[in-house]
Design a protein around this motif. Structure first.
Motif, PDB file in Angstrom:
ATOM      1  N   ASP A  53       0.671  -1.072   0.104  1.00  0.00           N
ATOM      2  CA  ASP A  53       0.090  -0.104   0.037  1.00  0.00           C
ATOM      3  C   ASP A  53       0.763   1.376   0.057  1.00  0.00           C
ATOM      4  N   SER A 101       0.658   3.953  -2.694  1.00  0.00           N
ATOM      5  CA  SER A 101      -0.592   4.748  -2.735  1.00  0.00           C
ATOM      6  C   SER A 101      -0.293   5.915  -1.950  1.00  0.00           C
ATOM      7  N   PHE A 102      -0.185   5.569  -0.838  1.00  0.00           N
ATOM      8  CA  PHE A 102       0.003   6.852   0.367  1.00  0.00           C
ATOM      9  C   PHE A 102       1.169   7.873  -0.141  1.00  0.00           C
ATOM     10  N   GLY A 128      -8.537  10.183  -0.291  1.00  0.00           N
ATOM     11  CA  GLY A 128      -8.073   9.020  -0.654  1.00  0.00           C
ATOM     12  C   GLY A 128      -7.287   8.197   0.493  1.00  0.00           C
ATOM     13  N   TYR A 143      -8.589   5.262   3.073  1.00  0.00           N
ATOM     14  CA  TYR A 143      -7.685   3.963   3.234  1.00  0.00           C
ATOM     15  C   TYR A 143      -7.680   3.745   4.396  1.00  0.00           C
ATOM     16  N   GLU A 173     -10.237   1.822   6.357  1.00  0.00           N
ATOM     17  CA  GLU A 173      -9.934   0.399   6.053  1.00  0.00           C
ATOM     18  C   GLU A 173      -8.936  -0.346   6.895  1.00  0.00           C
ATOM     19  N   LEU A 174      -7.800   0.496   6.957  1.00  0.00           N
ATOM     20  CA  LEU A 174      -6.846  -0.129   7.752  1.00  0.00           C
ATOM     21  C   LEU A 174      -6.959  -0.399   9.155  1.00  0.00           C
TER      22      LEU A 174
END
Length: 393
Positions: free
Chosen positions: A154, A157-158, A180, A184, A187-188
């Motif tokens: 991931d 993405s971040f 975004g 994320y 969810e994490l």
């Protein structure tokens, strides 16, 4: 007092703001300015005034104390430690400070050494690299992700979201980046809650409880992880890259360090002072008229404390434009001062020392790549550094 438009100074100011800060400081320690983005603010450029302002409760961090406005990141993600004031700040800091002990940081040393070695192994065959992309970025991002328990897959993405928030490239809008990131993190956190206790910082923060039963709410947890992920790598990337750049541009200092690594602590602290990773602290807001250095900052004003400017104040650091790893740089403001002093300072110092010693020991002939082209400096007044740092060995 006339308003100084920093944007009018153009790219020269972004590349080397220090002569401009010196000129401003010569006529006073605080100035009414327009930021490069066109925001009216008061900029503090004197060391003593900057140190005092960082600890002055009349300069608050919560925008709602002075204007009816909620920043996008607070609206989407939640209030983080950098944007709240006592008593909220006191409560949050107390809840999380126990997870940032010296023992937890020191326990990371073997892994940081291992990661640095692996990155240098990967770099070595090519003989040249962009030090930011190949080393200064992946080291701290891997450390903070492993510390928090963020999956390796991931991270790209971040990184994209983080880049747009601290030094925009235009690839995403601010809202796209914040939303975004926020989605994320939800969810994490949910995945980590569902998985149950684990030996990582995020699990510890989910489980942490004060003696009175207080714990972090979901927005507070989300905002804290957001802050840790951004501040936990963006600043350290530029601590490493800026200090290496300063050493390579000052061969006498580089030679002294190579000859005696007991100077390493001093090299890191001088790097933080001379060209630290944070140019100006995040916005503060005056809740009343505040006298500063012969001027009065009016109630409701945006206030920028110039950490980089204060670091070159000759009243505090003699011959401040000289990079000298034997200097006593104690008292520099690179990690702030007062209640908002950086929680991650011990980790940043650890990573910086390991990174720079590993790099110099592995590549005895390290130098700036003469074919690397001009450096691209990060925009804005928050993060100080370059997008790339081409080197060869």
């Amino acid at each position: 007092m006339s308003v100084i438009d920093l944007g009018a100074y153009g790219p020269d100011f972004t590349a080397d703001p220090y002569p401009y800060y010196a000129k401003l400081r010569a006529s006073g320690p605080v100035h009414e300015i327009l930021t490069p983005e066109g925001i009216p603010a008061w900029l503090i450029v004197g060391y003593e005034e900057a140190r005092a302002a960082l600890a002055d409760p009349r300069f608050v961090k919560n925008t709602s104390a002075v204007v009816d406005f909620v920043p996008l990141e607070v609206e989407v993600i939640g209030p983080n430690l950098l944007g709240v004031d006592p008593p909220d700040h006191t409560r949050l800091r107390k809840l999380v400070a126990g997870e940032f002990t010296g023992r937890r940081v020191e326990a990371l040393r073997p892994r940081v050494v291992q990661l640095a070695g692996e990155l240098l192994d990967a770099m070595a065959p090519a003989g040249r690299a962009d030090l930011v992309d190949a080393f200064a970025f992946p080291l701290p991002i891997t450390v903070i992700c492993e510390l928090l328990g963020v999956p390796a897959a991931d991270r790209d993405s971040f990184r994209a979201w983080s880049n747009e928030l601290v030094a925009p490239t235009g690839a995403l809008t601010e809202r796209e980046a914040v939303e975004g990131f926020g989605g994320y993190l939800d969810e994490l956190i949910e995945d980590r809650r569902a998985a149950g206790p684990a030996d990582d910082l995020l699990s510890a923060l989910i489980a942490t409880r004060a003696e009175d039963g207080d714990r972090l709410s979901l927005p507070e947890l989300r905002a804290l992880v957001y802050l840790l992920l951004i501040a936990g790598h963006e600043t350290t990337v530029n601590l490493i890259a800026n200090t290496v750049r300063a050493l390579l541009r000052h061969p006498d200092q580089l030679a002294a360090l190579r000859a005696d690594f007991s100077l390493l602590d001093g090299a890191i602290e001088e790097g933080l002072r001379y060209d630290g990773p944070v140019e100006a602290a995040t916005y503060r807001f005056a809740v009343e008229d505040v006298p500063v250095g012969g001027a009065v900052v009016p109630a409701g004003s945006v206030v920028l404390v110039g950490l980089a400017a204060g670091a070159r104040d000759p009243g505090r650091f003699p011959d401040p434009d000289r990079f000298d790893i034997r200097r006593d740089p104690r008292g520099h403001l690179a990690f702030g001062h007062g209640i908002h002093y950086c929680l991650g300072a011990p980790l940043a110092r650890l990573e910086g020392k390991i990174a720079i010693r590993s790099l110099l020991e592995r590549f005895p002939r390290l130098e700036l790549d003469p074919t690397g082209g001009p450096l691209e400096w990060l925009p804005g007044l928050l993060i100080r550094g370059t997008r790339r740092l081409p080197v060869t060995w």
